[in-house]
Design a protein around this motif. Structure first.
Motif, PDB file in Angstrom:
ATOM      1  N   VAL A  35       0.862  -1.181   0.000  1.00  0.00           N
ATOM      2  CA  VAL A  35       0.000   0.000   0.000  1.00  0.00           C
ATOM      3  C   VAL A  35       0.895   1.226   0.000  1.00  0.00           C
ATOM      4  CG1 VAL A  35      -1.858   1.229   1.182  1.00  0.00           C
ATOM      5  CG2 VAL A  35      -1.746  -1.277   1.281  1.00  0.00           C
ATOM      6  N   GLY A  36       0.646   2.144  -0.897  1.00  0.00           N
ATOM      7  CA  GLY A  36       1.389   3.398  -0.930  1.00  0.00           C
ATOM      8  C   GLY A  36       0.695   4.432  -0.060  1.00  0.00           C
ATOM      9  N   ASN A  37       0.388   5.572  -0.641  1.00  0.00           N
ATOM     10  CA  ASN A  37      -0.315   6.615   0.108  1.00  0.00           C
ATOM     11  C   ASN A  37      -1.766   6.235   0.347  1.00  0.00           C
ATOM     12  OD1 ASN A  37       1.704   8.721   0.435  1.00  0.00           O
ATOM     13  ND2 ASN A  37       1.631   8.925  -1.797  1.00  0.00           N
ATOM     14  N   VAL A  38      -2.300   6.723   1.449  1.00  0.00           N
ATOM     15  CA  VAL A  38      -3.732   6.646   1.720  1.00  0.00           C
ATOM     16  C   VAL A  38      -4.191   8.080   1.947  1.00  0.00           C
ATOM     17  CG1 VAL A  38      -5.563   5.711   3.156  1.00  0.00           C
ATOM     18  CG2 VAL A  38      -3.492   4.364   2.756  1.00  0.00           C
ATOM     19  N   TRP A  39      -4.952   8.615   1.001  1.00  0.00           N
ATOM     20  CA  TRP A  39      -5.352  10.011   1.055  1.00  0.00           C
ATOM     21  C   TRP A  39      -6.725  10.160   1.715  1.00  0.00           C
ATOM     22  CZ3 TRP A  39      -1.138  12.467   0.116  1.00  0.00           C
ATOM     23  CH2 TRP A  39      -0.261  12.059  -0.888  1.00  0.00           C
ATOM     24  N   ASP A  40      -6.870  11.220   2.473  1.00  0.00           N
ATOM     25  CA  ASP A  40      -8.118  11.494   3.191  1.00  0.00           C
ATOM     26  C   ASP A  40      -8.911  12.544   2.418  1.00  0.00           C
ATOM     27  OD1 ASP A  40     -10.156  12.038   4.953  1.00  0.00           O
ATOM     28  OD2 ASP A  40      -8.866  12.287   6.706  1.00  0.00           O
ATOM     29  N   LYS A  41      -9.986  12.111   1.779  1.00  0.00           N
ATOM     30  CA  LYS A  41     -10.825  13.018   0.998  1.00  0.00           C
ATOM     31  C   LYS A  41     -12.045  13.500   1.782  1.00  0.00           C
ATOM     32  CE  LYS A  41      -8.291  12.602  -2.736  1.00  0.00           C
ATOM     33  NZ  LYS A  41      -7.492  13.734  -3.269  1.00  0.00           N
ATOM     34  N   GLY A  42     -12.047  13.265   3.073  1.00  0.00           N
ATOM     35  CA  GLY A  42     -13.176  13.698   3.887  1.00  0.00           C
ATOM     36  C   GLY A  42     -14.223  12.613   3.986  1.00  0.00           C
ATOM     37  N   TYR A  62       9.640  -5.841 -14.739  1.00  0.00           N
ATOM     38  CA  TYR A  62       9.100  -5.394 -16.019  1.00  0.00           C
ATOM     39  C   TYR A  62       8.240  -4.139 -15.921  1.00  0.00           C
ATOM     40  CZ  TYR A  62      10.499 -10.131 -17.271  1.00  0.00           C
ATOM     41  OH  TYR A  62      11.218 -11.279 -17.473  1.00  0.00           O
ATOM     42  N   PHE A  63       7.656  -3.871 -14.763  1.00  0.00           N
ATOM     43  CA  PHE A  63       6.718  -2.754 -14.684  1.00  0.00           C
ATOM     44  C   PHE A  63       6.476  -2.353 -13.235  1.00  0.00           C
ATOM     45  CE2 PHE A  63       4.190  -6.608 -14.448  1.00  0.00           C
ATOM     46  CZ  PHE A  63       3.313  -6.356 -13.398  1.00  0.00           C
ATOM     47  N   ILE A  64       5.917  -1.148 -13.092  1.00  0.00           N
ATOM     48  CA  ILE A  64       5.348  -0.664 -11.831  1.00  0.00           C
ATOM     49  C   ILE A  64       3.917  -0.257 -12.139  1.00  0.00           C
ATOM     50  CG2 ILE A  64       5.485   1.027  -9.967  1.00  0.00           C
ATOM     51  CD1 ILE A  64       8.452   1.417 -10.742  1.00  0.00           C
ATOM     52  N   ALA A  65       2.979  -0.791 -11.386  1.00  0.00           N
ATOM     53  CA  ALA A  65       1.563  -0.484 -11.605  1.00  0.00           C
ATOM     54  C   ALA A  65       0.958   0.021 -10.303  1.00  0.00           C
ATOM     55  CB  ALA A  65       0.808  -1.720 -12.081  1.00  0.00           C
ATOM     56  N   THR A  66       0.151   1.077 -10.401  1.00  0.00           N
ATOM     57  CA  THR A  66      -0.467   1.661  -9.213  1.00  0.00           C
ATOM     58  C   THR A  66      -1.968   1.797  -9.412  1.00  0.00           C
ATOM     59  OG1 THR A  66       1.550   2.909  -8.722  1.00  0.00           O
ATOM     60  CG2 THR A  66      -0.475   3.594  -7.605  1.00  0.00           C
ATOM     61  N   TRP A  67      -2.719   1.138  -8.550  1.00  0.00           N
ATOM     62  CA  TRP A  67      -4.179   1.276  -8.499  1.00  0.00           C
ATOM     63  C   TRP A  67      -4.541   2.369  -7.503  1.00  0.00           C
ATOM     64  CZ3 TRP A  67      -2.054  -3.037 -10.229  1.00  0.00           C
ATOM     65  CH2 TRP A  67      -2.758  -3.883 -11.098  1.00  0.00           C
ATOM     66  N   SER A  68      -5.456   3.251  -7.844  1.00  0.00           N
ATOM     67  CA  SER A  68      -6.045   4.194  -6.897  1.00  0.00           C
ATOM     68  C   SER A  68      -7.487   3.764  -6.665  1.00  0.00           C
ATOM     69  CB  SER A  68      -5.998   5.633  -7.435  1.00  0.00           C
ATOM     70  OG  SER A  68      -4.672   6.112  -7.461  1.00  0.00           O
ATOM     71  N   LEU A  69      -7.787   3.422  -5.417  1.00  0.00           N
ATOM     72  CA  LEU A  69      -9.093   2.868  -5.061  1.00  0.00           C
ATOM     73  C   LEU A  69      -9.846   3.865  -4.200  1.00  0.00           C
ATOM     74  CD1 LEU A  69      -7.785  -0.679  -4.099  1.00  0.00           C
ATOM     75  CD2 LEU A  69      -8.668   0.065  -6.324  1.00  0.00           C
ATOM     76  N   PHE A  70     -11.014   4.277  -4.661  1.00  0.00           N
ATOM     77  CA  PHE A  70     -11.838   5.264  -3.983  1.00  0.00           C
ATOM     78  C   PHE A  70     -12.805   4.532  -3.057  1.00  0.00           C
ATOM     79  CE2 PHE A  70     -15.548   8.093  -3.745  1.00  0.00           C
ATOM     80  CZ  PHE A  70     -14.950   9.308  -3.413  1.00  0.00           C
ATOM     81  N   ALA A  71     -12.693   4.793  -1.752  1.00  0.00           N
ATOM     82  CA  ALA A  71     -13.459   4.048  -0.755  1.00  0.00           C
ATOM     83  C   ALA A  71     -14.379   4.981   0.028  1.00  0.00           C
ATOM     84  CB  ALA A  71     -12.512   3.329   0.200  1.00  0.00           C
ATOM     85  N   PRO A  72     -15.651   5.092  -0.362  1.00  0.00           N
ATOM     86  CA  PRO A  72     -16.600   5.936   0.381  1.00  0.00           C
ATOM     87  C   PRO A  72     -16.718   5.473   1.836  1.00  0.00           C
ATOM     88  CG  PRO A  72     -17.509   5.287  -1.741  1.00  0.00           C
ATOM     89  CD  PRO A  72     -16.268   4.466  -1.547  1.00  0.00           C
ATOM     90  N   GLY A  73     -16.832   6.458   2.719  1.00  0.00           N
ATOM     91  CA  GLY A  73     -17.008   6.157   4.128  1.00  0.00           C
ATOM     92  C   GLY A  73     -15.733   5.885   4.888  1.00  0.00           C
ATOM     93  N   ALA A  74     -14.588   5.853   4.199  1.00  0.00           N
ATOM     94  CA  ALA A  74     -13.329   5.533   4.869  1.00  0.00           C
ATOM     95  C   ALA A  74     -12.474   6.763   5.153  1.00  0.00           C
ATOM     96  CB  ALA A  74     -12.523   4.544   4.022  1.00  0.00           C
ATOM     97  N   GLY A  75     -12.970   7.966   4.806  1.00  0.00           N
ATOM     98  CA  GLY A  75     -12.201   9.187   5.057  1.00  0.00           C
ATOM     99  C   GLY A  75     -12.421   9.726   6.459  1.00  0.00           C
ATOM    100  N   GLY A  76     -11.910  10.933   6.668  1.00  0.00           N
ATOM    101  CA  GLY A  76     -12.084  11.578   7.966  1.00  0.00           C
ATOM    102  C   GLY A  76     -11.177  11.066   9.052  1.00  0.00           C
ATOM    103  N   PHE A  77     -10.024  10.505   8.670  1.00  0.00           N
ATOM    104  CA  PHE A  77      -9.101   9.960   9.675  1.00  0.00           C
ATOM    105  C   PHE A  77      -7.953  10.918   9.988  1.00  0.00           C
ATOM    106  CE2 PHE A  77      -7.933   8.399   5.463  1.00  0.00           C
ATOM    107  CZ  PHE A  77      -6.585   8.676   5.374  1.00  0.00           C
ATOM    108  N   GLY A  78      -8.010  12.127   9.416  1.00  0.00           N
ATOM    109  CA  GLY A  78      -7.004  13.139   9.732  1.00  0.00           C
ATOM    110  C   GLY A  78      -5.771  13.105   8.858  1.00  0.00           C
ATOM    111  N   GLY A  79      -5.823  12.426   7.735  1.00  0.00           N
ATOM    112  CA  GLY A  79      -4.673  12.354   6.846  1.00  0.00           C
ATOM    113  C   GLY A  79      -4.639  13.492   5.843  1.00  0.00           C
ATOM    114  N   GLU A  80      -3.584  13.514   5.027  1.00  0.00           N
ATOM    115  CA  GLU A  80      -3.459  14.526   3.975  1.00  0.00           C
ATOM    116  C   GLU A  80      -4.467  14.256   2.864  1.00  0.00           C
ATOM    117  OE1 GLU A  80       0.466  14.914   2.493  1.00  0.00           O
ATOM    118  OE2 GLU A  80       1.396  14.904   4.477  1.00  0.00           O
ATOM    119  N   ARG A  81      -4.911  15.336   2.235  1.00  0.00           N
ATOM    120  CA  ARG A  81      -5.928  15.204   1.192  1.00  0.00           C
ATOM    121  C   ARG A  81      -5.351  14.662  -0.104  1.00  0.00           C
ATOM    122  NH1 ARG A  81     -11.052  16.455   0.444  1.00  0.00           N
ATOM    123  NH2 ARG A  81     -11.801  16.864  -1.676  1.00  0.00           N
TER     124      ARG A  81
END
Length: 278
Positions: free
Chosen positions: A103-110, A123-142
């Motif tokens: 897991v890389g960054n976990v951003w807090d979108k509120g 051979y490669f570096i691949a990064t998934w960004s997964l949007f998780a409703p209800g999991a924000g508000g933990f005080g992290g960077e946006r």
């Protein structure tokens, strides 16, 4: 307490290492599933095969699935927000590939959190960004703001024709979620019929960009895109691209609204061309 109520604690978590195997048949089925033509022999004929770099994303799909299975977020509501791929070396025609995920960054979108899952191999570096409703508000960077969309008239424009059976075929590459084949499942998420896989749509867009510019699709260096809306198999979105033949920004638009936004693709200069153009 649900684990996603403290989403920030997942940052940096090791998701494990796996070795995955594939053969030429797997790579050819993938190429056909994302829209390769029978005349593009470099992509669909084993004697000339160059594996599409985006095939790597099917090999690494276990990683975001692993994070969900560990309870980092509610898998019933989480969405695949965007995808990045950086190519380090060409994939072999067949063989074993060892992948390490974390897991890389976990951003807090509120109201939501965005989890970045990074998969690395030689051979490669691949990064998934997964949007998780209800999991924000933990005080992290946006986190960073969305990139600004390209302005002005596009340098290239084309209609991307998807096929009625495209999602059914792409499922054979590994992602067998029912919303891509079962109308009852897709109806439960607000779609009257099955939807295309986002990664299939993104790879099809990159393939079309290569055709428009004369680049070889197997010469892909990097790819990035945001999943803005779903496509249905058989639909024909408009692809608009800005830039030159090696570096493009692009979008896929359906009924005036983006399905893929913020697309960016780069190709290495090659001396050869696809068999389709010979």
């Amino acid at each position: 307490m649900k684990s996603w109520e403290n989403a920030g604690r997942w940052r940096g978590v090791d998701l494990g290492t796996r070795t995955v195997s594939y053969d030429e048949r797997d790579a050819i089925i993938y190429a056909l599933a994302v829209g390769a033509k029978a005349t593009e022999l470099d992509l669909v004929f084993e004697d000339r095969l160059r594996v599409l770099p985006t095939f790597a994303l099917t090999l690494a799909q276990w990683a975001p699935d692993e994070l969900g299975s560990r309870g980092a977020f509610d898998t019933r509501t989480a969405l695949h927000g965007s995808q990045q791929l950086t190519v380090l070396a060409p994939l072999p025609r067949s063989g074993d590939v060892t992948l390490s995920a974390s897991v890389g960054n976990v951003w807090d979108k509120g109201a939501a959190a965005v989890f970045e899952v990074e998969v690395r191999s030689e051979y490669f570096i691949a990064t998934w960004s997964l949007f998780a409703p209800g999991a924000g508000g933990f005080g992290g960077e946006r986190g960073p703001a969305r990139p600004v969309d390209a302005q002005g008239d596009p340098a290239f424009e084309s209609v991307l024709h998807t096929r009625e059976n495209q999602a059914a075929l792409y499922r054979l590459t590994g992602d067998r979620h029912h919303i891509h084949i079962d109308p009852d499942a897709s109806e439960r998420i607000g779609h009257p019929r099955p939807i295309m896989h986002g990664l299939c749509t993104l790879a099809a867009g990159a393939l079309e960009c290569a055709r428009l510019t004369g680049a070889h699709p197997a010469a892909l260096v990097s790819l990035d895109g945001r999943f803005a809306a779903a496509l249905h198999p058989g639909e024909s979105p408009v692809l608009r691209a800005w830039g030159d033949g090696s570096d493009l920004t692009f979008e896929l638009v359906k009924n005036g609204r983006p399905a893929i936004s913020g697309g960016r693709v780069s190709f290495a200069a090659t001396t050869g061309v696809s068999s389709a153009s010979r």
